[in-house]
Structures are given as structure tokens and as C-alpha cells.
Design a protein around this motif. Structure first.
Motif, mmCIF file in Angstrom:
data_model
loop_
_atom_site.group_PDB
_atom_site.id
_atom_site.type_symbol
_atom_site.label_atom_id
_atom_site.label_comp_id
_atom_site.label_asym_id
_atom_site.label_seq_id
_atom_site.Cartn_x
_atom_site.Cartn_y
_atom_site.Cartn_z
ATOM 1 N N ALA A 40 0.834 -1.204 0.000
ATOM 2 C CA ALA A 40 0.000 0.000 0.000
ATOM 3 C C ALA A 40 0.869 1.255 0.000
ATOM 4 O O ALA A 40 2.028 1.222 0.430
ATOM 5 C CB ALA A 40 -0.919 -0.006 1.219
ATOM 6 N N PRO A 41 0.321 2.387 -0.492
ATOM 7 C CA PRO A 41 1.079 3.648 -0.466
ATOM 8 C C PRO A 41 1.542 3.981 0.950
ATOM 9 O O PRO A 41 0.769 3.900 1.900
ATOM 10 C CB PRO A 41 0.061 4.680 -0.966
ATOM 11 C CG PRO A 41 -0.872 3.884 -1.828
ATOM 12 C CD PRO A 41 -0.987 2.536 -1.146
ATOM 13 N N GLY A 42 2.821 4.294 1.075
ATOM 14 C CA GLY A 42 3.384 4.618 2.381
ATOM 15 C C GLY A 42 3.884 3.420 3.150
ATOM 16 O O GLY A 42 4.546 3.588 4.178
ATOM 17 N N ALA A 43 3.593 2.220 2.682
ATOM 18 C CA ALA A 43 4.053 1.009 3.364
ATOM 19 C C ALA A 43 5.476 0.680 2.921
ATOM 20 O O ALA A 43 6.007 1.235 1.951
ATOM 21 C CB ALA A 43 3.116 -0.162 3.070
ATOM 22 N N VAL A 44 6.096 -0.270 3.623
ATOM 23 C CA VAL A 44 7.503 -0.581 3.395
ATOM 24 C C VAL A 44 7.766 -1.093 1.984
ATOM 25 O O VAL A 44 8.837 -0.882 1.422
ATOM 26 C CB VAL A 44 7.994 -1.611 4.444
ATOM 27 C CG1 VAL A 44 7.303 -2.951 4.270
ATOM 28 C CG2 VAL A 44 9.496 -1.751 4.400
ATOM 29 N N GLY A 45 6.778 -1.714 1.356
ATOM 30 C CA GLY A 45 6.975 -2.266 0.016
ATOM 31 C C GLY A 45 6.178 -1.573 -1.064
ATOM 32 O O GLY A 45 5.807 -2.192 -2.068
ATOM 33 N N GLU A 46 5.941 -0.291 -0.898
ATOM 34 C CA GLU A 46 5.070 0.427 -1.842
ATOM 35 C C GLU A 46 5.622 0.455 -3.264
ATOM 36 O O GLU A 46 4.865 0.655 -4.220
ATOM 37 C CB GLU A 46 4.821 1.853 -1.358
ATOM 38 C CG GLU A 46 6.047 2.737 -1.317
ATOM 39 C CD GLU A 46 5.708 4.170 -0.931
ATOM 40 O OE1 GLU A 46 4.568 4.608 -1.193
ATOM 41 O OE2 GLU A 46 6.569 4.850 -0.341
ATOM 42 N N HIS A 47 6.925 0.270 -3.431
ATOM 43 C CA HIS A 47 7.515 0.314 -4.768
ATOM 44 C C HIS A 47 7.587 -1.067 -5.409
ATOM 45 O O HIS A 47 8.122 -1.199 -6.513
ATOM 46 C CB HIS A 47 8.912 0.932 -4.708
ATOM 47 C CG HIS A 47 8.918 2.332 -4.169
ATOM 48 N ND1 HIS A 47 8.219 3.359 -4.772
ATOM 49 C CD2 HIS A 47 9.506 2.875 -3.082
ATOM 50 C CE1 HIS A 47 8.390 4.475 -4.090
ATOM 51 N NE2 HIS A 47 9.166 4.211 -3.055
ATOM 52 N N LEU A 48 7.060 -2.067 -4.723
ATOM 53 C CA LEU A 48 7.037 -3.410 -5.278
ATOM 54 C C LEU A 48 5.702 -3.676 -5.951
ATOM 55 O O LEU A 48 4.727 -2.947 -5.773
ATOM 56 C CB LEU A 48 7.291 -4.434 -4.168
ATOM 57 C CG LEU A 48 8.621 -4.293 -3.427
ATOM 58 C CD1 LEU A 48 8.720 -5.322 -2.319
ATOM 59 C CD2 LEU A 48 9.801 -4.407 -4.373
ATOM 60 N N ARG A 49 5.636 -4.763 -6.687
ATOM 61 C CA ARG A 49 4.428 -5.090 -7.468
ATOM 62 C C ARG A 49 4.003 -6.522 -7.186
ATOM 63 O O ARG A 49 4.839 -7.439 -7.188
ATOM 64 C CB ARG A 49 4.732 -4.900 -8.959
ATOM 65 C CG ARG A 49 3.564 -5.155 -9.894
ATOM 66 C CD ARG A 49 4.012 -4.824 -11.315
ATOM 67 N NE ARG A 49 3.019 -5.190 -12.311
ATOM 68 C CZ ARG A 49 3.191 -5.087 -13.620
ATOM 69 N NH1 ARG A 49 4.357 -4.623 -14.087
ATOM 70 N NH2 ARG A 49 2.236 -5.440 -14.464
ATOM 71 N N GLU A 50 2.726 -6.695 -6.944
ATOM 72 C CA GLU A 50 2.192 -8.033 -6.691
ATOM 73 C C GLU A 50 2.172 -8.857 -7.969
ATOM 74 O O GLU A 50 1.883 -8.350 -9.058
ATOM 75 C CB GLU A 50 0.783 -7.946 -6.128
ATOM 76 C CG GLU A 50 0.134 -9.302 -5.884
ATOM 77 C CD GLU A 50 -1.288 -9.212 -5.347
ATOM 78 O OE1 GLU A 50 -2.002 -10.230 -5.418
ATOM 79 O OE2 GLU A 50 -1.679 -8.129 -4.870
ATOM 80 N N ILE A 51 2.490 -10.136 -7.826
ATOM 81 C CA ILE A 51 2.322 -11.099 -8.911
ATOM 82 C C ILE A 51 0.970 -11.767 -8.660
ATOM 83 O O ILE A 51 0.861 -12.664 -7.814
ATOM 84 C CB ILE A 51 3.465 -12.135 -8.911
ATOM 85 C CG1 ILE A 51 4.816 -11.434 -9.036
ATOM 86 C CG2 ILE A 51 3.278 -13.136 -10.041
ATOM 87 C CD1 ILE A 51 6.013 -12.333 -8.813
ATOM 88 N N PRO A 52 -0.081 -11.321 -9.331
ATOM 89 C CA PRO A 52 -1.452 -11.724 -8.970
ATOM 90 C C PRO A 52 -1.818 -13.136 -9.413
ATOM 91 O O PRO A 52 -2.288 -13.357 -10.523
ATOM 92 C CB PRO A 52 -2.311 -10.677 -9.690
ATOM 93 C CG PRO A 52 -1.493 -10.287 -10.888
ATOM 94 C CD PRO A 52 -0.055 -10.378 -10.460
#
Length: 312
Positions: free
Chosen positions: A250-262
Motif C-alpha cells: 500500500a502507499p506509504g508502506a515498506v513495500g510500496e515500490h514493489l508489485r504483486e504477482i497476482p
């Protein structure tokens, strides 16, 4: 009848593996501890230790006796706490075990509420891996564990659990990872290397089990870490895949620049909550903390986690 002092001396010697170390820890003399062991062996008519060089090593009977004495001392401690609670009400100490993330995410609010309602309560917090925490719970050296509710804790009659919130754990990669240039399938995941928590962590165990059930090759784990705060940069710069909480994207979370593999097949649904040993004494203070936690469920839902629970 076994004296509690002798039981304590025996456990200390067994854990130290040395009369000298145990004597130093207990503030007793070595001859006093030797007489204690002799009393126990004479009473039980069995050898509890054997000498291997300078080390004292438990016999098979000694190992069984150690387990029983730990339980006996734990029960004696519970009795003292229960009698004390009858006179003091909601007071005393709560011994809490928690994953690092749960400690940061849930406990600040809960302990603030607890201290506000019961100022006389004191808290002891142990942060660690789930196997260590669950062993401590079974040995009654902690009262409650805060963390994911695994199948073993939820389905076992030995434990009582209280669900507080839910969470999805998903496969992730850097935004520019080449995996997104191809159709996304579980087979695609198996072609890349990963950065994951250790083998004893529930999320990794679930992912490995899922790969096996899908008939895929074993996970190619190139790096292990116990710190979520290292993961985003590691994932981004190494092009390794990982498995973390969706809330961390989520925005502001530690992994905000990562992308989910759905992929539904590799999405792990889990519950967070509190675990206690059903047979253990449930102190008034611990009951109050659980009640506060249950009343706070709404505050935990949809709130970004500061990191995945690398301890479970």
C-alpha cells in the motif's frame, strides 16, 4: 515426595551441563548440588546423569525427569500467581511472546489500553521466532503469543486462539522485473530465484507446500532474511522474487515500490491473533488484555502493516 528446591536445582544443573556453572548461577556450593542429585537418584532408584569428561550428561531417564520437573516448577509458579491474584485483583505480570511485526503493529495500542485500565500490571515482552515462542508457551514461561494463527495452533485442542484480523500474503517482485513480460502462471514463478524467510517460518512453509502440491520444482531460494525492512531493496536490486503481506504494498508502506504477482494459487490467506495454552492458568490481567484486543479488532482491519511477520 520431591522437594521443589531439589527440582529447581536439578533443572539448573541439567540445563548448565556442569555443577560449577549451576552452582555459580544458584549461589550454592557444588557439594550441595551433588547431594541434591544423590537424593533424587536414591529416591527414584535410577541414574539421572552420567559423566562425559567434565560434562554432566542426562541419561534417558534424566531427560524424562527434566521434562516432568519443568512442568512441576511451571505448575508451582502458576499456583503462586493464582493465589497472589486472588488477593490483588487485576495486577501482576503478563509474559507476552510476539513476532517482531505483531509487536510493532498490535501491541502499542493494546498495552496502552491495558495500562490505562490496570496500572498495576507489568509486562514482559519476548520477540522471537514462532518455534521458540510456541515452545516457551508450552513450557509456561510465557502466557500469550501474538502472531499468525497457523493450522497447528487453530486445530489443536492444546491451544486456545483469538482471531483479531486477517491478511493476505502474496508473491511480489520489483516493478521492472522481467516476470511481468510473460503470462503469469505458477510455472513462471518456479523459473526465478527467491529471497525468503527461514525454513521454520510458516509463510515459507506454506509456499513450499503449495509448489509441491502444484507439481512444481522446489523453490530456488538464493537468499534468506529475518528482516522485512531489508526485503524491498533486496527485491528491487537483486531481481529476486519474495512473499510478503499485500498490506505492505500500500502507499506509504515498506513495500510500496514493489508489485504483486497476482496469482490465486500462490495467495496465502491467514489470520492474526492471540494464542494461549489451554491448560495454563489464565491470569486476570491476561484475560483483560485478550478482552481489550477483541474489542480493538476494528482498529486492526485495513490498517497497513509495518512489515510482514518474519518470525512466523
Amino acid at each position: 515426595m520431591i522437594d521443589l528446591r531439589d527440582a529447581n536445582y536439578f533443572v539448573t544443573v541439567a540445563e548448565a551441563g556442569s555443577l560449577a556453572l549451576a552452582a555459580e548461577k544458584l549461589g550454592r556450593t557444588q557439594p550441595a548440588l551433588t547431594k541434591c542429585i544423590q537424593r533424587l537418584e536414591d529416591d527414584l532408584r535410577i541414574e539421572l546423569f552420567r559423566h562425559e569428561g567434565r560434562q554432566l550428561v542426562l541419561t534417558e531417564a534424566g531427560h524424562v525427569f527434566l521434562t516432568r520437573m519443568r512442568s512441576l516448577l511451571g505448575f508451582a509458579t502458576e499456583v503462586r500467581r493464582e493465589m497472589s491474584d486472588l488477593g490483588t485483583g487485576v495486577a501482576g505480570s503478563i509474559k507476552i511472546g510476539s513476532a517482531a511485526t505483531t509487536a510493532e503493529y498490535m501491541l502499542p495500542h493494546l498495552t496502552a489500553q491495558l495500562i490505562n485500565q490496570a496500572p498495576a500490571v507489568t509486562l514482559e515482552l519476548t520477540v522471537g521466532m514462532n518455534d521458540v515462542l510456541m515452545r516457551a508457551l508450552i513450557e509456561k514461561s510465557i502466557d500469550l503469543v501474538f502472531g499468525p494463527l497457523t493450522r497447528s495452533t487453530s486445530e489443536s485442542e492444546r491451544f486456545e486462539s483469538f482471531s483479531l484480523t486477517s491478511d493476505d500474503v502474496v508473491a511480489v517482485a520489483s516493478n521492472d522485473h522481467p516476470i511481468f513480460d510473460h503470462p503469469l502462471t505458477p510455472e513462471t514463478l518456479a523459473a526465478y530465484k527467491w529471497v525468503l524467510a527461514g525454513p521454520g517460518v510458516a509463510t515459507r512453509q506454506w509456499l513450499e507446500s503449495t509448489f509441491r502440491s502444484l507439481g512444481l520444482n522446489e523453490l530456488q531460494v538464493q537468499m534468506e532474511t529475518s528482516s522485512i525492512f531489508l526485503l524491498p531493496r533486496l527485491i528491487s536490486e537483486t531481481k529476486l522474487l519474495s512473499f510478503i503481506s499485500r498490506r505492505n504494498l500500500a502507499p506509504g508502506a515498506v513495500g510500496e515500490h514493489l508489485r504483486e504477482i497476482p496469482l490465486e494459487a500462490t495467495t496465502m490467506r491467514r489470520e492474526f491473533g492471540i494464542i494461549r495454552l489451554r491448560e495454563a492458568y489464565f491470569t486476570p490481567a491476561a484475560r483483560l488484555l485478550v478482552r481489550i484486543a477483541e474489542e480493538s479488532r476494528a482498529q486492526f482491519e485495513n490498517r497497513p502493516l509495518p512489515g510482514t511477520e518474519s518470525s512466523f
